[in-house]
Write a protein that holds these residues in place. Structure first.
Motif, mmCIF file in Angstrom:
data_model
loop_
_atom_site.group_PDB
_atom_site.id
_atom_site.type_symbol
_atom_site.label_atom_id
_atom_site.label_comp_id
_atom_site.label_asym_id
_atom_site.label_seq_id
_atom_site.Cartn_x
_atom_site.Cartn_y
_atom_site.Cartn_z
ATOM 1 N N ILE A 115 0.890 -1.143 0.121
ATOM 2 C CA ILE A 115 0.047 0.080 0.080
ATOM 3 C C ILE A 115 0.929 1.288 0.179
ATOM 4 O O ILE A 115 0.763 2.294 -0.759
ATOM 5 N N ILE A 116 2.008 1.245 0.784
ATOM 6 C CA ILE A 116 2.791 2.295 0.824
ATOM 7 C C ILE A 116 3.571 2.449 -0.528
ATOM 8 O O ILE A 116 3.766 3.773 -1.163
ATOM 9 N N ILE A 117 3.900 1.476 -1.013
ATOM 10 C CA ILE A 117 4.648 1.717 -2.364
ATOM 11 C C ILE A 117 3.751 2.548 -3.437
ATOM 12 O O ILE A 117 4.042 3.014 -4.234
ATOM 13 N N GLY A 118 2.393 1.946 -3.468
ATOM 14 C CA GLY A 118 1.455 2.180 -4.282
ATOM 15 C C GLY A 118 1.104 3.661 -4.266
ATOM 16 O O GLY A 118 1.234 4.445 -5.028
ATOM 17 N N ILE A 119 0.757 4.214 -3.032
ATOM 18 C CA ILE A 119 0.490 5.360 -2.813
ATOM 19 C C ILE A 119 1.709 6.425 -3.115
ATOM 20 O O ILE A 119 1.627 7.401 -3.766
ATOM 21 N N SER A 120 3.018 5.929 -2.597
ATOM 22 C CA SER A 120 4.228 6.903 -2.970
ATOM 23 C C SER A 120 4.350 7.031 -4.303
ATOM 24 O O SER A 120 4.906 8.104 -4.811
ATOM 25 N N THR A 121 4.241 5.874 -4.993
ATOM 26 C CA THR A 121 4.464 5.942 -6.353
ATOM 27 C C THR A 121 3.494 7.035 -7.194
ATOM 28 O O THR A 121 4.094 7.804 -7.786
ATOM 29 N N VAL A 122 2.058 6.910 -6.752
ATOM 30 C CA VAL A 122 1.232 7.763 -7.189
ATOM 31 C C VAL A 122 1.688 9.311 -7.212
ATOM 32 O O VAL A 122 1.703 10.213 -7.947
ATOM 33 N N VAL A 123 1.833 9.627 -5.640
ATOM 34 C CA VAL A 123 2.272 10.902 -5.354
ATOM 35 C C VAL A 123 3.556 11.503 -5.922
ATOM 36 O O VAL A 123 3.551 12.694 -6.544
ATOM 37 N N PHE A 124 4.418 10.718 -5.962
ATOM 38 C CA PHE A 124 6.047 11.139 -6.533
ATOM 39 C C PHE A 124 5.642 11.286 -8.086
ATOM 40 O O PHE A 124 6.197 12.532 -8.356
ATOM 41 N N TRP A 125 5.005 10.332 -8.912
ATOM 42 C CA TRP A 125 5.110 10.595 -10.290
ATOM 43 C C TRP A 125 4.044 11.662 -10.701
ATOM 44 O O TRP A 125 4.245 12.318 -11.635
ATOM 45 N N ARG A 126 3.120 11.844 -9.517
ATOM 46 C CA ARG A 126 1.880 13.006 -10.090
ATOM 47 C C ARG A 126 2.858 14.501 -9.867
ATOM 48 O O ARG A 126 2.705 15.306 -10.876
ATOM 49 N N ILE A 141 -1.179 2.267 -16.024
ATOM 50 C CA ILE A 141 -0.357 1.155 -16.380
ATOM 51 C C ILE A 141 1.190 1.398 -16.245
ATOM 52 O O ILE A 141 2.053 0.775 -15.652
ATOM 53 N N ILE A 142 1.489 2.677 -16.787
ATOM 54 C CA ILE A 142 3.173 2.899 -16.401
ATOM 55 C C ILE A 142 3.157 3.246 -14.850
ATOM 56 O O ILE A 142 4.551 2.584 -14.304
ATOM 57 N N LEU A 143 2.520 3.785 -14.122
ATOM 58 C CA LEU A 143 2.659 3.795 -12.588
ATOM 59 C C LEU A 143 2.630 2.596 -11.936
ATOM 60 O O LEU A 143 3.326 2.080 -11.037
ATOM 61 N N THR A 144 1.674 1.606 -12.409
ATOM 62 C CA THR A 144 1.513 0.033 -11.916
ATOM 63 C C THR A 144 3.113 -0.798 -12.351
ATOM 64 O O THR A 144 3.499 -1.421 -11.255
ATOM 65 N N VAL A 145 3.468 -0.458 -13.454
ATOM 66 C CA VAL A 145 4.989 -1.109 -13.549
ATOM 67 C C VAL A 145 5.844 -0.634 -12.909
ATOM 68 O O VAL A 145 6.841 -1.425 -12.443
ATOM 69 N N ASN A 214 -2.157 -5.021 -3.779
ATOM 70 C CA ASN A 214 -2.068 -4.074 -2.950
ATOM 71 C C ASN A 214 -1.643 -2.656 -3.575
ATOM 72 O O ASN A 214 -1.841 -1.739 -3.580
ATOM 73 N N THR A 215 -0.260 -2.765 -4.005
ATOM 74 C CA THR A 215 0.244 -1.961 -5.108
ATOM 75 C C THR A 215 -0.693 -1.248 -6.161
ATOM 76 O O THR A 215 -0.657 -0.199 -6.556
ATOM 77 N N THR A 216 -0.997 -2.375 -6.886
ATOM 78 C CA THR A 216 -1.762 -2.324 -8.070
ATOM 79 C C THR A 216 -2.889 -1.627 -7.776
ATOM 80 O O THR A 216 -3.356 -0.485 -8.632
ATOM 81 N N THR A 217 -3.734 -1.561 -6.889
ATOM 82 C CA THR A 217 -5.021 -1.078 -6.502
ATOM 83 C C THR A 217 -4.948 0.367 -6.542
ATOM 84 O O THR A 217 -5.964 1.052 -6.833
ATOM 85 N N PHE A 218 -3.881 0.920 -6.026
ATOM 86 C CA PHE A 218 -3.472 2.469 -5.929
ATOM 87 C C PHE A 218 -2.723 2.904 -7.203
ATOM 88 O O PHE A 218 -3.151 4.053 -7.741
ATOM 89 N N ALA A 219 -1.854 2.136 -7.643
ATOM 90 C CA ALA A 219 -1.024 2.839 -8.895
ATOM 91 C C ALA A 219 -1.973 2.656 -10.121
ATOM 92 O O ALA A 219 -1.452 3.254 -11.028
ATOM 93 N N ILE A 220 -2.769 1.568 -10.350
ATOM 94 C CA ILE A 220 -3.578 1.562 -11.599
ATOM 95 C C ILE A 220 -4.513 2.769 -11.723
ATOM 96 O O ILE A 220 -5.028 3.052 -13.098
ATOM 97 N N LEU A 221 -4.794 3.734 -10.947
ATOM 98 C CA LEU A 221 -5.735 4.800 -11.072
ATOM 99 C C LEU A 221 -7.145 4.423 -11.623
ATOM 100 O O LEU A 221 -7.671 3.326 -10.795
ATOM 101 N N SER A 222 -7.529 5.200 -12.629
ATOM 102 C CA SER A 222 -8.841 4.587 -13.143
ATOM 103 C C SER A 222 -8.810 3.617 -13.907
ATOM 104 O O SER A 222 -9.872 2.909 -14.464
ATOM 105 N N ASP A 223 -7.728 2.966 -14.431
ATOM 106 C CA ASP A 223 -7.751 1.425 -15.204
ATOM 107 C C ASP A 223 -8.022 0.248 -14.110
ATOM 108 O O ASP A 223 -8.201 0.516 -13.108
ATOM 109 N N LYS A 224 -7.925 -0.770 -14.675
ATOM 110 C CA LYS A 224 -8.044 -1.921 -14.191
ATOM 111 C C LYS A 224 -7.372 -3.124 -14.425
ATOM 112 O O LYS A 224 -7.063 -3.333 -15.836
#
Length: 295
Positions: A115-126, A141-145, A214-224
């Motif tokens: 969860i921490i990795i997913g949230i931090s990935t989204v925040v940093f890259w935004r 997809i890029i954020l999830t990868v 856990n990571t995917t559900t935050f990093a995938i954004l509106s995709d699935k």
């Protein structure tokens, strides 16, 4: 009852309970995938049907999530395996006194909650894409990868490192003494030796990416992906369609494991034949040299 028979009975009970716990859910899903009731049901068996598999392939959300998961898994393999290989090589080249600190740094993503990795990935890259004007990189997809590769590459490094520690450095030194360059040594000596570990790391990276939630559900954004689609379906109530998907995944996994084992045994047998042929050629050469000397 003596301790010997009692221990054997307890051990047998433990084995039965263990396999029931391990394989019981798979058996339930396997039977319910071919049973006719709308809700996953093992007993009574009301009839045999393949409709749940046809409904699975007709489910657009499920198929879209599957394609996305496969695409992400391939990209994660392409990123994580080279990073893991580089990390393992650096581990063997740095000084022993800093090796512990380096190991702690490269393995720390494994210890970080997803969860921490997913949230931090989204925040940093935004923030990064906003400041640099590369907003097109802010994609699910890029954020999830990126998020998955940050810790899956550590798994790959550990697998490759275990193999690399058995590498005979004398082969590398001999090749360099004979005039080979470092890229040639890497390509013709090190990579063939690491081939089994690289293949295992690629399989582990793909499976870890495919099932990650856990990571995917935050990093995938509106995709699935497939895991996020399944999570939403389970909240609404499980259906035999999910059981059909589980059967397909289990069958593909088992077939792939058997194929890999057969390929590995064939490769080991071929390597053994080449080694025996080389030893016989060396013995014949020594025998041919000894005969003129004796004469």
């Amino acid at each position: 009852m003596t301790s010997g028979p009692l221990q054997r009975i307890l051990f047998a009970v433990y084995i039965v309970v263990f396999f029931l716990y391990l394989l019981g859910p798979l058996a339930v899903m396997g039977i319910s995938a071919f049973n006719t009731p709308q809700y996953p049901q093992v007993w009574p068996i009301e009839g045999f049907t393949l409709d749940w598999f046809s409904q699975l392939f007709a489910d657009q959300d499920m198929m879209y999530g599957l394609r996305t998961s496969l695409w992400i898994g391939v990209l994660v393999v392409c990123i994580s395996v080279p990073i893991g290989l580089a990390g393992a090589i650096v581990m063997t080249q740095i000084q022993p006194r800093v090796r512990s600190a380096y190991y702690l740094v490269v393995v720390s993503p494994v210890l970080t909650p997803g969860i921490i990795i997913g949230i931090s990935t989204v925040v940093f890259w935004r923030e990064f894409t906003t400041l640099t004007g590369t907003r097109f990189l802010y994609d699910g997809i890029i954020l999830t990868v990126i998020g998955q590769s940050s810790f899956i590459s550590a798994y790959c490094m550990l697998i490759i490192l275990a193999r690399l520690q058995r590498f005979d450095q004398a082969q590398q030194e001999a090749a360099l003494d004979l005039g080979a360059t470092y890229p040639q040594v890497f390509r013709h000596i090190l990579l063939p030796f690491l081939q089994p570990a690289l293949f295992s790391a690629a399989i582990l990276a793909f499976l870890s990416s495919f099932e990650n939630y856990n990571t995917t559900t935050f990093a995938i954004l509106s995709d699935k992906t497939l895991t996020t689609v399944l999570a939403g379906r389970v909240r609404q109530g499980s259906t035999p369609v999910i059981s059909a998907l589980a059967v397909i995944i289990v069958v593909v996994t088992v077939v792939g494991a058997i194929a890999y084992e057969l390929w590995k045994r064939r490769a080991d047998a071929a390597a053994g034949r080449r080694l025996r042929a080389a030893q016989m050629a060396e013995e014949n050469e020594l025998a041919g040299t000894a005969e003129p000397a004796a004469a």
